[in-house]
Every structure is written in structure tokens, then in C-alpha cells.
Design a protein around this motif. Structure first.
Motif, PDB file in Angstrom:
ATOM      1  N   ASP A  67       0.834  -1.209   0.000  1.00  0.00           N
ATOM      2  CA  ASP A  67       0.000   0.000   0.000  1.00  0.00           C
ATOM      3  C   ASP A  67       0.865   1.254   0.000  1.00  0.00           C
ATOM      4  N   PHE A  68       1.934   1.241   0.811  1.00  0.00           N
ATOM      5  CA  PHE A  68       2.816   2.405   0.884  1.00  0.00           C
ATOM      6  C   PHE A  68       3.429   2.696  -0.482  1.00  0.00           C
ATOM      7  N   ASP A  69       3.929   1.659  -1.150  1.00  0.00           N
ATOM      8  CA  ASP A  69       4.538   1.850  -2.468  1.00  0.00           C
ATOM      9  C   ASP A  69       3.519   2.377  -3.473  1.00  0.00           C
ATOM     10  N   THR A  70       2.288   1.865  -3.398  1.00  0.00           N
ATOM     11  CA  THR A  70       1.229   2.330  -4.300  1.00  0.00           C
ATOM     12  C   THR A  70       0.910   3.797  -4.049  1.00  0.00           C
ATOM     13  N   ASP A  71       0.813   4.173  -2.785  1.00  0.00           N
ATOM     14  CA  ASP A  71       0.527   5.564  -2.445  1.00  0.00           C
ATOM     15  C   ASP A  71       1.685   6.486  -2.836  1.00  0.00           C
ATOM     16  N   ARG A  72       2.899   6.034  -2.617  1.00  0.00           N
ATOM     17  CA  ARG A  72       4.069   6.862  -2.968  1.00  0.00           C
ATOM     18  C   ARG A  72       4.108   7.139  -4.472  1.00  0.00           C
ATOM     19  N   ALA A  73       3.666   6.164  -5.271  1.00  0.00           N
ATOM     20  CA  ALA A  73       3.646   6.365  -6.727  1.00  0.00           C
ATOM     21  C   ALA A  73       2.659   7.453  -7.137  1.00  0.00           C
ATOM     22  N   ARG A  74       1.744   7.815  -6.241  1.00  0.00           N
ATOM     23  CA  ARG A  74       0.753   8.857  -6.527  1.00  0.00           C
ATOM     24  C   ARG A  74       1.124  10.182  -5.838  1.00  0.00           C
ATOM     25  N   CYS A  75       2.383  10.274  -5.451  1.00  0.00           N
ATOM     26  CA  CYS A  75       2.867  11.470  -4.757  1.00  0.00           C
ATOM     27  C   CYS A  75       3.847  12.264  -5.615  1.00  0.00           C
ATOM     28  N   GLU A  76       4.082  13.491  -5.203  1.00  0.00           N
ATOM     29  CA  GLU A  76       5.183  14.296  -5.707  1.00  0.00           C
ATOM     30  C   GLU A  76       6.194  14.474  -4.587  1.00  0.00           C
ATOM     31  N   GLN A  77       7.469  14.239  -4.910  1.00  0.00           N
ATOM     32  CA  GLN A  77       8.501  14.341  -3.887  1.00  0.00           C
ATOM     33  C   GLN A  77       8.891  15.795  -3.670  1.00  0.00           C
ATOM     34  N   VAL A  78       9.135  16.144  -2.425  1.00  0.00           N
ATOM     35  CA  VAL A  78       9.664  17.453  -2.072  1.00  0.00           C
ATOM     36  C   VAL A  78      11.180  17.320  -2.051  1.00  0.00           C
ATOM     37  N   THR A  79      11.872  17.946  -2.978  1.00  0.00           N
ATOM     38  CA  THR A  79      13.329  17.805  -3.059  1.00  0.00           C
ATOM     39  C   THR A  79      14.022  18.923  -2.294  1.00  0.00           C
ATOM     40  N   LEU A  80      15.239  18.639  -1.863  1.00  0.00           N
ATOM     41  CA  LEU A  80      16.012  19.636  -1.121  1.00  0.00           C
ATOM     42  C   LEU A  80      16.305  20.856  -1.987  1.00  0.00           C
ATOM     43  N   GLN A  81      16.637  20.631  -3.250  1.00  0.00           N
ATOM     44  CA  GLN A  81      16.948  21.764  -4.127  1.00  0.00           C
ATOM     45  C   GLN A  81      15.741  22.672  -4.298  1.00  0.00           C
ATOM     46  N   ALA A  82      14.569  22.090  -4.564  1.00  0.00           N
ATOM     47  CA  ALA A  82      13.366  22.901  -4.738  1.00  0.00           C
ATOM     48  C   ALA A  82      13.033  23.651  -3.449  1.00  0.00           C
ATOM     49  N   TRP A  83      13.253  22.996  -2.318  1.00  0.00           N
ATOM     50  CA  TRP A  83      12.929  23.636  -1.044  1.00  0.00           C
ATOM     51  C   TRP A  83      13.878  24.798  -0.763  1.00  0.00           C
ATOM     52  N   GLN A  84      15.149  24.632  -1.103  1.00  0.00           N
ATOM     53  CA  GLN A  84      16.117  25.709  -0.891  1.00  0.00           C
ATOM     54  C   GLN A  84      15.841  26.907  -1.787  1.00  0.00           C
ATOM     55  N   GLU A  85      15.155  26.670  -2.900  1.00  0.00           N
ATOM     56  CA  GLU A  85      14.861  27.748  -3.850  1.00  0.00           C
ATOM     57  C   GLU A  85      13.483  28.368  -3.637  1.00  0.00           C
ATOM     58  N   ARG A  86      12.808  28.016  -2.545  1.00  0.00           N
ATOM     59  CA  ARG A  86      11.480  28.556  -2.287  1.00  0.00           C
ATOM     60  C   ARG A  86      11.562  30.062  -2.046  1.00  0.00           C
ATOM     61  N   GLY A  87      10.412  30.714  -2.280  1.00  0.00           N
ATOM     62  CA  GLY A  87      10.381  32.167  -2.239  1.00  0.00           C
ATOM     63  C   GLY A  87      10.147  32.752  -0.853  1.00  0.00           C
ATOM     64  N   VAL A  88      10.133  34.077  -0.816  1.00  0.00           N
ATOM     65  CA  VAL A  88       9.972  34.814   0.434  1.00  0.00           C
ATOM     66  C   VAL A  88       8.599  34.536   1.048  1.00  0.00           C
ATOM     67  N   TRP A  89       7.558  34.465   0.217  1.00  0.00           N
ATOM     68  CA  TRP A  89       6.212  34.226   0.732  1.00  0.00           C
ATOM     69  C   TRP A  89       6.130  32.869   1.441  1.00  0.00           C
ATOM     70  N   GLN A  90       6.760  31.850   0.833  1.00  0.00           N
ATOM     71  CA  GLN A  90       6.765  30.530   1.459  1.00  0.00           C
ATOM     72  C   GLN A  90       7.495  30.575   2.802  1.00  0.00           C
ATOM     73  N   ARG A  91       8.570  31.290   2.866  1.00  0.00           N
ATOM     74  CA  ARG A  91       9.327  31.390   4.115  1.00  0.00           C
ATOM     75  C   ARG A  91       8.527  32.134   5.182  1.00  0.00           C
ATOM     76  N   PHE A  92       7.758  33.109   4.753  1.00  0.00           N
ATOM     77  CA  PHE A  92       6.909  33.829   5.705  1.00  0.00           C
ATOM     78  C   PHE A  92       5.829  32.902   6.255  1.00  0.00           C
ATOM     79  N   LYS A  93       5.247  32.064   5.383  1.00  0.00           N
ATOM     80  CA  LYS A  93       4.224  31.119   5.838  1.00  0.00           C
ATOM     81  C   LYS A  93       4.813  30.130   6.843  1.00  0.00           C
ATOM     82  N   GLU A  94       6.057  29.737   6.634  1.00  0.00           N
ATOM     83  CA  GLU A  94       6.700  28.833   7.591  1.00  0.00           C
ATOM     84  C   GLU A  94       6.836  29.500   8.960  1.00  0.00           C
ATOM     85  N   TYR A  95       7.154  30.787   8.959  1.00  0.00           N
ATOM     86  CA  TYR A  95       7.261  31.520  10.224  1.00  0.00           C
ATOM     87  C   TYR A  95       5.910  31.529  10.941  1.00  0.00           C
TER      88      TYR A  95
END
Length: 396
Positions: free
Chosen positions: A359-387
Motif C-alpha cells: 500500500d505504501f509503495d502504491t501511495d508513494r507512486a501517486r505522490c510528488e517528492q519534495v526535493t532539497l533543491q526545490a525547497w532551498q529555492e522557495r520564495g519569500v512568501w513561502q518562508r513567511f508562511k513557515e514563520y
């Protein structure tokens, strides 16, 4: 303490069992049967069949009871069994079930079912408003029980095919583990001011044909009114126990600082950690924003994060080294670890763990991965929401 029958259980699995018993002080029981039920299309028919077959008693506890055909169906069937002379006890959380249809409630009460509300929302008891019962329990005739994450609402009535049908996993149990489910129901029932003890007891017995190949199950019920519960102990314990792989599926991923640090430490020592969580479809934007504050350190440590795309992911499954699974009503968030009454079941049963791995493998195939590179390139608005999420995380 009576030792469970562990015939056929490899020594390495027995080590997990003893570690969990020694830490939580609750033994596993042997002689259980367990059936996993994936999504409402399988969950609700199994629960309804059990209710319709009830001869003596039905104990039903839920956090969510909303609108929809399934709410009407459950209400009708519970009322029918009450009219037939079955003792029916229904316990509803006064916050989570506040939008329950009045007509369904009247039908059940008129039929003779006992209906109680957990911690009615009253201004002068403001300290109780934030501490709810999040447990989902059904016990029929003290011989079959259900627990997991499902609520009684239209959102669960389907097969996760689109955003209107939530992704869920629930479990059907038979055997002595039923006593743990009943105890969790009764603890909330008594707090609601109702008589909880029986004129006569019918205890769940080990199933003879499950003695060797049945499931070992530990049932943990937690009451959280002091900002900490044994759910936090359980989750932190399995992180510590994991040697090779830790797979987490959760409807709300908002780990506290200590848990984030433990996940990072486990990843650095070589444990492969994967987390599945809701993506674009969620019923709590606050929880998503609050959880995002932890992404940075987790990704840097090597934890893999995935967002489920088709619909709301509401299942609660933690797989540890293909050795033990922890499931029940608790999410990987602040509320489950420190605010709400929850129920968790830990299972040592190879066929169930293997099926949940698929089940886990099936569900993971229907996901999008959050990558470190994409997360490091997130914008100011996203960082404000995290705060903002950091400030809101104790409520998520």
C-alpha cells in the motif's frame, strides 16, 4: 506479566516486542486476527455487516460524524439494532461531531440507543475545548472490533479516485486485542458521565486457529490533557528502534522539535526514512503550513518527503523495518502527541506488514517528492508562511 505465545516469531521480531512492552508497560496479546481495510468502499461495508450481525452489544466512538449518505446509513442501522434489543452505546466528540444531522440523532435516541457527548463545548470549561477524543472505535458483541482513521462522513465514502473520496486505512480485529479497544471506549464513556461497568463480563478469548499464525497486537490508549501523551513516547520509540527503514503515512505531519531531531539522527545513522503526507488536497491548511517549518532540517538530513496528489491522505501508518507497524487514530502531529485522546495499535504480523508495505509503495507512486533543491529555492512568501506555521504548530 503473562508472556504472549510467540511460536513462530523470529527472535529479531521478538526484540521489537520486548522493547515496546518494556517502554510502554503494555503487553502484546497473541491469538488475534487482523484484516486491513483500504478506503471507505471496503471499510464501511465491513463495519455495517458487523453492526447488522450484533446480538448483544454495540459500542461506537467517533470523533467525526458529519453529513452524507454514509451518516444516514450508520444512524439507521444503529437505530435498527437498538430497536431489536441490542444494547447500543454511541459516544460522539462534541466538537468533531457537532454538525451531525439532528434527524439521525433523534432516530437513534428514539430507538433506545444511549448517546453521550464527550466534553460538551462550554465557555466556563474553556480548558477542555482544546482537548478532544480523536479515537475511532467500534466493538460488537465483545468479539469483533474496528479502529483506524475513518470518520463517518461522505468524504470517506469511496476509493480515493478523486478529491471527493479520501484515502484511508482501517482495521478489523478479533481476539483478545478487543479488550484494549473496549477499554479505550469505556474510559471516554465514563468521563462523559455514563455507567461504564458491566453487569456481566464477556471477555475476548484468543482464537484457537490463530495461535501460531495470528497477530501479536499491543493496544495503547492515551489521554492528553497536559501537553504530552504516550503517543509521543511511542512515536519516538519506533524512531529509535528503526535500524534499516522507517515509512510513515500520516494525515497531518507536524512533528515537534524533539521528534524532528530524532528523525534527523536516525537518517544520519543510515535509516531510510520516507514520509507520505497530504498534498494539494487537505482539510487543514494550518497543519500543512505548520509542518513545512520542519522540511528544511529533515531534507538536509536525508529524510524523503512526499505529498499525495489525488485526494486527502488521511491514513495513519508507521512501518518499522518490516518488523512492526503502528497504526490507529493518531497522526504525526502536535495534537495527537499532546492534546487529544487517541488509540494506537502496534502489530507484529508478517502478512499485514507486507500488505501495508505494498500500500505504501502504491501511495508513494501517486505522490510528488519534495526535493532539497526545490525547497532551498522557495520564495519569500513561502518562508513567511513557515514563520507563521511555527507560531501555529502547537494547535496543528
Amino acid at each position: 506479566m503473562t508472556e504472549p505465545n510467540t511460536a513462530g516469531v523470529p527472535p529479531e521480531l521478538n526484540a521489537y516486542r520486548r522493547a515496546m512492552e518494556g517502554t510502554l508497560g503494555i503487553p502484546f496479546t497473541a491469538g488475534n486476527r487482523i484484516e486491513r481495510l483500504v478506503n471507505g468502499v471496503r471499510i464501511f461495508p465491513a463495519m455495517i455487516d458487523a453492526i447488522e450481525a450484533a446480538e448483544e452489544s454495540i459500542d461506537f466512538l467517533t470523533f467525526i460524524y458529519w453529513q452524507g449518505d454514509v451518516a444516514e446509513r450508520f444512524g439507521h442501522i444503529l437505530a435498527e439494532r437498538a430497536r431489536a434489543g441490542v444494547r447500543v452505546r454511541i459516544l460522539l466528540d462534541s466538537f468533531g461531531a457537532h454538525s451531525m444531522p439532528d434527524s439521525v440523532l433523534r432516530d437513534m435516541e428514539t430507538a433506545g440507543a444511549e448517546v453521550a457527548w464527550f466534553r460538551p463545548v462550554k465557555r466556563w470549561r474553556f480548558w477542555q475545548v482544546d482537548n478532544r477524543t480523536h479515537r475511532k472505535i467500534l466493538v460488537v458483541d465483545n468479539r469483533v472490533g474496528f479502529t483506524g482513521g475513518v470518520g463517518i462522513a461522505a468524504e470517506w465514502d469511496g476509493d480515493a479516485r478523486n478529491p471527493d473520496e479520501w484515502r484511508e486505512t482501517h482495521f478489523r480485529l478479533t481476539g483478545p486485542a478487543i479488550d484494549g479497544l473496549r477499554g479505550a471506549f469505556l474510559s471516554n464513556w465514563v468521563e462523559a458521565g455514563r455507567r461504564g461497568f458491566e453487569d456481566r463480563w464477556t471477555m475476548a478469548e484468543p482464537l484457537p486457529d490463530a495461535d501460531r499464525d495470528g497477530a501479536l497486537i499491543q493496544v495503547l490508549r492515551t489521554s492528553a490533557a497536559v501537553n504530552y501523551s504516550d503517543i509521543a513516547t511511542l512515536f519516538r520509540l519506533v524512531i529509535t528502534l528503526a535500524q534499516k527503514r522507517l515509512r510513515i503515512t500520516t494525515g497531518y505531519f507536524v512533528p515537534d522539535t524533539a521528534t524532528v531531531e530524532m528523525l534527523c539522527d536516525a537518517a544520519r545513522r543510515g535509516v531510510e526514512i520516507e514520509v507520505l503526507m497530504p498534498g494539494p488536497h487537505t482539510d487543514s491548511r494550518v497543519a500543512r503550513i505548520a509542518g513545512e517549518d520542519a522540511y528544511g532540517p529533515l531534507l538536509e538530513a536525508g529524510v524523503k518527503l512526499y505529498r499525495y496528489q489525488p485526494t486527502m491522505l488521511h491514513a495513519k501508518i508507521v512501518l518499522v523495518d518490516d518488523a512492526v507497524v503502528v497504526t490507529g487514530s493518531a497522526n504525526f502531529n502536535h495534537r495527537s502527541m499532546g492534546k487529544d485522546d487517541e488509540i494506537a495499535i502496534s502489530i507484529i504480523h508478517e502478512p499485514t506488514i507486507a500488505a501495508l508495505g505494498v500500500d505504501f509503495d502504491t501511495d508513494r507512486a501517486r505522490c510528488e517528492q519534495v526535493t532539497l533543491q526545490a525547497w532551498q529555492e522557495r520564495g519569500v512568501w513561502q518562508r513567511f508562511k513557515e514563520y507563521i506555521g511555527r507560531l501555529l504548530s502547537p494547535q496543528a
